[in-house]
Scaffold this motif. Sequence first.
Motif, mmCIF file in Angstrom:
data_model
loop_
_atom_site.group_PDB
_atom_site.id
_atom_site.type_symbol
_atom_site.label_atom_id
_atom_site.label_comp_id
_atom_site.label_asym_id
_atom_site.label_seq_id
_atom_site.Cartn_x
_atom_site.Cartn_y
_atom_site.Cartn_z
ATOM 1 N N THR A 145 51.808 48.581 45.735
ATOM 2 C CA THR A 145 51.847 47.727 44.550
ATOM 3 C C THR A 145 50.439 47.329 44.133
ATOM 4 N N PRO A 146 49.939 47.856 43.000
ATOM 5 C CA PRO A 146 48.592 47.519 42.555
ATOM 6 C C PRO A 146 48.495 46.075 42.088
ATOM 7 N N THR A 147 47.402 45.418 42.446
ATOM 8 C CA THR A 147 47.098 44.057 42.008
ATOM 9 C C THR A 147 45.664 44.048 41.475
ATOM 10 N N VAL A 148 45.260 42.921 40.904
ATOM 11 C CA VAL A 148 43.907 42.802 40.365
ATOM 12 C C VAL A 148 43.053 42.014 41.357
ATOM 13 N N LEU A 149 41.967 42.629 41.810
ATOM 14 C CA LEU A 149 41.095 42.028 42.811
ATOM 15 C C LEU A 149 40.575 40.676 42.343
ATOM 16 N N LEU A 204 52.974 32.526 44.711
ATOM 17 C CA LEU A 204 51.811 33.346 44.417
ATOM 18 C C LEU A 204 52.231 34.813 44.513
ATOM 19 N N LEU A 205 51.595 35.670 43.733
ATOM 20 C CA LEU A 205 51.928 37.083 43.790
ATOM 21 C C LEU A 205 51.772 37.618 45.209
ATOM 22 N N ARG A 246 55.718 44.603 50.616
ATOM 23 C CA ARG A 246 54.961 45.569 49.829
ATOM 24 C C ARG A 246 53.518 45.683 50.317
ATOM 25 N N VAL A 247 52.881 46.788 49.991
ATOM 26 C CA VAL A 247 51.477 47.005 50.324
ATOM 27 C C VAL A 247 50.649 46.802 49.056
ATOM 28 N N PRO A 248 49.892 45.708 48.950
ATOM 29 C CA PRO A 248 49.084 45.492 47.742
ATOM 30 C C PRO A 248 47.874 46.416 47.706
ATOM 31 N N VAL A 249 47.531 46.861 46.507
ATOM 32 C CA VAL A 249 46.339 47.677 46.296
ATOM 33 C C VAL A 249 45.434 46.904 45.347
ATOM 34 N N PRO A 250 44.493 46.105 45.865
ATOM 35 C CA PRO A 250 43.627 45.327 44.967
ATOM 36 C C PRO A 250 42.648 46.236 44.226
ATOM 37 N N LEU A 251 42.666 46.135 42.894
ATOM 38 C CA LEU A 251 41.760 46.919 42.062
ATOM 39 C C LEU A 251 40.783 45.979 41.373
ATOM 40 N N PRO A 252 39.519 46.386 41.203
ATOM 41 C CA PRO A 252 38.569 45.554 40.459
ATOM 42 C C PRO A 252 39.090 45.262 39.062
ATOM 43 N N SER A 253 38.725 44.094 38.529
ATOM 44 C CA SER A 253 39.226 43.708 37.205
ATOM 45 C C SER A 253 38.857 44.734 36.134
ATOM 46 N N ALA A 254 37.752 45.466 36.343
ATOM 47 C CA ALA A 254 37.368 46.498 35.380
ATOM 48 C C ALA A 254 38.403 47.604 35.294
ATOM 49 N N ALA A 255 39.249 47.726 36.332
ATOM 50 C CA ALA A 255 40.281 48.768 36.340
ATOM 51 C C ALA A 255 41.584 48.279 35.735
ATOM 52 N N LEU A 301 49.600 39.607 35.615
ATOM 53 C CA LEU A 301 49.266 39.864 37.014
ATOM 54 C C LEU A 301 47.901 39.287 37.381
ATOM 55 N N GLN A 302 47.138 38.898 36.381
ATOM 56 C CA GLN A 302 45.869 38.221 36.631
ATOM 57 C C GLN A 302 46.017 36.697 36.623
ATOM 58 N N TYR A 303 46.656 36.179 35.577
ATOM 59 C CA TYR A 303 46.630 34.728 35.348
ATOM 60 C C TYR A 303 47.968 34.034 35.585
#
Length: 352
Positions: free
Chosen positions: A198-202, A241-242, A251-260, A284-286
């Motif tokens: 599960t992708p998330t925002v770093l 919280l997410l 789930r396995v979170p995948v933190p991605l930089p906000s630029a992504a 997913l950010q705010y």
Amino acid sequence: MPRVVLVTGVSRPLGSRFAARLAADDNIDRVIGVDTAPPRGDLLGTLGRTEFVRADLRNPLIAKVISAANVDTVVHLNLLTSSDGVGGRAAMKEINVIGAMQLLAACQKAASLRRFVVKSTTEVYGSSPRDPAYFTESAEAKSPPASGVGRDALDVEQYVRGFARRRPDVKVAILRFAELLGPGIETTFTRYLSRPVTPTVLGFDPRIQFVHVADVLAALDKVTKSEHHGSYNIAGDGVLLLSQALRRAGRVPVPLPSAAASVLGSGLRRLGTAELSTDQVRFLQYGRVVDTSKAARELGFRARFSTPEAFDDFVRGHDLTALVGSDVLAELEETALSWLHAMRTGKGVGDA
């Protein structure tokens, strides 16, 4: 108490369940369910004495249905939350917005109509770093949604308020529901949560509210059978919280930089999940949290399931477990490399 109720969107689980709930009430003379296609077999059998009418809300024929049956109450549940199965985003918007406009035009001419209830969403508040801790019903979005169901719901609500001004004799209620969870309910967000990776925002861990489908049905029932009018936030007490939600679901979170973040939505499609709109990625950010005190004070309604309880029931109902096998780890590595390549090249993940 309503006598003749028309319910839209009965081919989907929420609409069919609510129509069946009304049909089980002997104080209601008729329940008419409307949709472009009949409910699938397992749902059709639950409708009870609901009379199904195959009609497209975008067709003026709906006015004849309301007039011929002397409908006194309309419950509009036909707000699509995903473009899956309808031919894309443009078709989804047409069904949501043009369909609501045609329905309201038909209601405008219906002398028998006394009540109009519409299902909306808390996505109308958007998601922004400048958001208040809790959105009240009178609060305006700091960053209004520009796409997806949030944008459609904003447009629909605007048309509904215009209708209320033109027909002051009709009691109009708007129910804004938080993210919906429960047996048989599938949304873009539930599919997102169901992915083992599960992708998330770093750097972001948003606060999220949920509402259980049982509470959605109870809130709709209460408002439909009352004289209450206005806008109401409906959500389970508390927040998650997410990161807490993902841990509870294994789930396995995948933190991605906000630029992504710009490629996050299309990246989910590559993983077999419905694509998230830009506004849903901002969520997913705010995150987003609403104040439900007005519903408690004026309607006497409080959700039976808290946000954590609704989520835990979702996890049990979907049999979610931790899936950290070698195949998942390989998928995780491949996905991370694809996103990193997309960030470097400036291409969407699907184009990488």
